[in-house]
Enzyme design. Structure first.
Site, PDB file in Angstrom:
ATOM      1  CB  ALA A   1      -0.895  -0.010   1.240  1.00  0.00           C
TER       2      ALA A   1
ATOM      3  N   GLY B   1       0.366  -5.245   1.003  1.00  0.00           N
ATOM      4  CA  GLY B   1      -0.767  -5.356   0.082  1.00  0.00           C
ATOM      5  C   GLY B   1      -0.385  -6.045  -1.213  1.00  0.00           C
TER       6      GLY B   1
ATOM      7  CD  GLU C   1      -2.956  -7.768   2.841  1.00  0.00           C
ATOM      8  OE1 GLU C   1      -2.733  -6.589   2.507  1.00  0.00           O
ATOM      9  OE2 GLU C   1      -3.594  -8.084   3.849  1.00  0.00           O
TER      10      GLU C   1
ATOM     11  CD  GLU D   1       1.038  -5.381   5.808  1.00  0.00           C
ATOM     12  OE1 GLU D   1       1.870  -6.258   6.101  1.00  0.00           O
ATOM     13  OE2 GLU D   1       0.387  -5.393   4.750  1.00  0.00           O
TER      14      GLU D   1
END
Ligand SMILES: NC(=O)c1ccc[n+]([C@@H]2O[C@H](COP(=O)([O-])OP(=O)(O)OC[C@H]3O[C@@H](n4cnc5c(N)ncnc54)[C@H](O)[C@@H]3O)[C@@H](O)[C@H]2O)c1
Length: 675
Positions: free
Chosen positions: A123, A164, A167, A187
């Protein structure tokens, strides 16, 4: 000041070489520092930068790349230099690319990759504050979209797939990584938890302990370690994106049961003769099996196993039945047709040496009847593989009336040798797994008659944890398959006795809804309409269908059924408790020897959500008295549905005080055991 071009790109590999560009192209300028979730474009201090896939001008590169595949593969590139962070614009463009690929009938598979040697660093944390929450596309929903896509989606990971980025890759169906790629969920180093499904998908993939370790430490792992853990499926040393496109093509070409079974046997170093009925089918089989074996070999190499385990020299293809005369064991996987299977077994019985075992891969047919075509019924057994057979772990082993203990032991030994989970079950229509599916599917249709829409039933069961609800599954498999079977049984069609009430067969409730849909040409995805509507025949995205909703209203009116609101609780109870009830009946009939066997079958063969522990375990967590009470309630409301009547065994277990699951079988009568 940092300026960059920000987009995801979608391109299509079509058979004609046509090329489209539908991505978002925007030049943006923004202030700020590099995203905190990434280190450096050049790699980390202790890790060399990965060699990049040859950077190519998009148009020329695509044309060359796309010409290679036999099937069309859409390639979606994350492009937000330097590290392809998942800004709002990238996520939005990714969503558009996935949606376009999904509805495009020319596209058979999808590859998601990064640009310039990096998949994605995750992200863009600047986006957390700079964009209004309402405007920001949700990464979670886009990853769910990827995961739900019925076209295979392959992540091609070069460089880093972090946060992300990983992910997104976890939402894909397969992951190929470059040998120098690395992955992780860092994270926690920012005091955050992965927020786009990583905390759910990673444990499902590699188990809770290994996932917890990665999530709570935030550490990265290199590709070889990721392969061992099971995060990625394959490692390549050269062009990752080409390899992913190659895999995507194979994926889209997975073969029949026979191809998967042969692949499993050869992988286990067994010498195999594969027989087909004609040259054309044989050639298709040779190509498919060779391709599957190549893929399996490269996987095994990377997890440290000897690639010669997949030696194609173990395999002989033939059209000559006579070659089978020396086989120790034969597995038949022809069409699901009793007359054909009997003909084949009669032939096998005459040709094969006296000691050889004869196995049938059938979904539901009577093993005793098949065995009756041979002179050696004690050496005949059912081996029900699940599709794709070289991947799915379950093997239902069906014992016939005359099957000898040595034949059962041989089939169980075979399961072990080829890395399957063998479960011995008794012989009845559908055995354990498919028999329990029948009341589940039946309830789903009755719920439509009473007031539900297909999407409401599907959403409830998908919320419970199934990947697909019964109607999406039915549209995918094709409604005509069941229609043919019901016509064959005389439940509908020309064989149906004149004057038979539309909604009764004998004294049992029957729903003609699936037959009526077929009569309207609605066979599911392949005709572009079924329980849902699709953009085109063959398209995969199921959309709620106003025609179907109106049709249901008219149907209820014509049969004087007053529609009512049915809540999620009732949907789940009626579908799941009747499935469980059939499980108790199966235990009582001696078709399965223990509830754990049923759970293993459902988890490894039917997509029962693992975290629910299998249907019988789930029943034990709900409590048998509650299941019984609900079944009694529904059977009073629906006395014409025999499968809702609580099983005698369930009643008995409640009567003896709801014992723990491991004690259930001590209360079973064994007189009727088929095992
Ligand atoms: N497809 C599934 O998902 C699935 C799952 C579990 C079980 N099964 C069962 O497995 C069996 C095979 O199913 P499938 O989907 O692989 O079928 P399929 O139609 O894909 O393949 C059947 C193969 O049998 C070959 N064949 C037919 N007659 C033959 C003969 N006389 N001699 C040699 N070969 C012959 C055909 O050429 C074809 O390649 C069926 O009984 C089916 O019910 C299928």
């Amino acid at each position: 000041m940092l300026s960059w071009t920000e987009h995801a790109q979608y391109t299509q590999n079509s058979k004609t070489g046509a090329e489209h560009f539908v991505g978002l192209h925007r030049s943006l300028a923004a202030h700020g520092r590099s995203p905190a979730l990434c280190r450096s474009r050049q790699g980390t201090p202790d890790r060399p930068a990965p060699p990049r896939t040859q950077s190519r001008p998009l148009a020329a590169g695509m044309a060359q790349q796309y010409a290679r595949g036999a099937a069309a593969v859409a390639v979606i590139r994350l492009n937000n230099p330097p590290l392809n962070t998942l800004s709002s614009a990238v996520v939005r463009a990714l969503e558009q690319g996935v949606k376009k690929a999904d509805v495009d009938p020319a596209v058979k598979a999808v590859v998601i990759c990064g640009t310039n040697g990096t998949f994605s660093a995750g992200a863009d944390i600047r986006g957390f504050s700079s964009v209004q929450a309402g405007d920001r596309p949700s990464l979670t929903s886009v990853i769910n979209l990827i995961e739900r896509s019925e076209k295979p989606v392959v992540a091609a990971i070069e460089g880093m797939a972090l946060g992300g980025g990983l992910e997104v890759a976890l939402g894909c169906h397969y992951r190929i990584a470059h040998v120098q790629a690395w992955v992780g969920l860092p994270e926690v180093t920012l005091g955050l938890l992965p927020g786009a499904g990583g905390t759910q998908r990673l444990p499902r993939l590699i188990g809770v302990p290994a996932a917890l370790d990665l999530i709570t430490t935030g550490k990265h792992v290199l590709a070889a370690e990721a392969l061992k853990l099971g995060i990625i499926d394959e490692i390549v040393e050269e062009n990752t994106i080409d390899a992913a496109i190659h895999l995507a093509n194979k994926v889209s070409g997975l073969g029949t049961m026979g191809q998967g079974i042969v692949t499993s046997l050869v992988k286990a170093k067994m010498s195999v003769v594969a027989l087909e009925q004609d040259q054309k089918q044989l050639e298709v089989g040779v190509r498919a099996v060779t391709s599957l074996l190549e893929h399996e070999a490269s996987k095994m190499q990377w997890i440290g196993q000897r690639p010669d385990a997949c030696d194609p020299a173990l395999l002989q293809f033939t059209l000559d039945f006579g070659v089978l005369q020396d086989a120790d064991l034969v597995i038949e996987a022809v069409f699901e047709d009793m007359a054909l299977k009997k003909e084949i077994f009669h032939k096998l019985s005459a040709i094969c040496k006296p000691g050889s075992f004869l196995c049938t891969n059938t979904s539901a047919l009577d093993i005793d009847e098949i065995a009756s075509a041979t002179s050696r019924p004690h050496q005949v057994i059912g081996t029900h593989f699940f599709s794709p057979a070289h991947v799915m772990k379950l093997l239902e082993i069906i014992r016939g009336r005359h099957t000898s203990p040595i034949t059962i032991a041989t089939a169980m030994g075979l399961a072990k040798t080829i890395g399957k989970i063998g479960v011995v079950v008794g012989n009845c229509f559908g055995f354990v797994g498919n028999r329990m599916m029948t009341p589940y599917a039946e309830q789903a249709v009755f719920l439509l008659e009473e007031g539900c829409k297909p999407e409401e039933v599907d959403q409830a069961l998908e919320g419970f944890g199934f990947n697909m609800g019964p109607f999406r599954m039915s549209d995918l498999a094709g409604l005509d398959v069941g229609w043919r079977s019901r016509k064959g049984q005389g439940l509908t069609g020309p064989e149906l006795a004149p004057g038979t009430p539309a909604r009764l067969r004998g004294r049992r409730r029957y729903s003609p809804l699936p037959d009526l849909l077929c009569e309207n040409g609605r066979y599911g995805q392949k005709t572009g309409m079924g329980w849902y509507q699709y953009e085109k025949p063959g398209a995969r995205i199921a959309n709620p269908d106003p025609w179907l909703h109106n049709f249901l209203i008219g149907y209820r009116d014509s049969h004087h059924i007053k529609a009512r609101f049915i809540d999620e609780e009732e949907i789940l109870e009626r579908c799941l408790y009747t499935l469980i009830n059939e499980g108790f009946q199966i235990l009582d009939d001696g078709i399965a020897s223990a509830p754990e066997d049923i759970d293993v079958i459902y988890i490894h063969g039917y997509g029962w959500p693992k975290h629910r522990g299998g249907p019988m375990f789930y029943a034990s967590t709900i409590g048998l008295p509650r299941i019984l009470a609900k079944l009694q309630k529904y059977s009073e409301a629906h006395p014409d549905i025999p499968r809702v009547q609580p099983s005698a065994f369930l009643k008995k277990l409640v009567l003896v005080g709801n014992p723990p699951l491991k004690e259930w079988m001590s209360h079973a009568g064994h007189q009727s055991s088929k095992l």
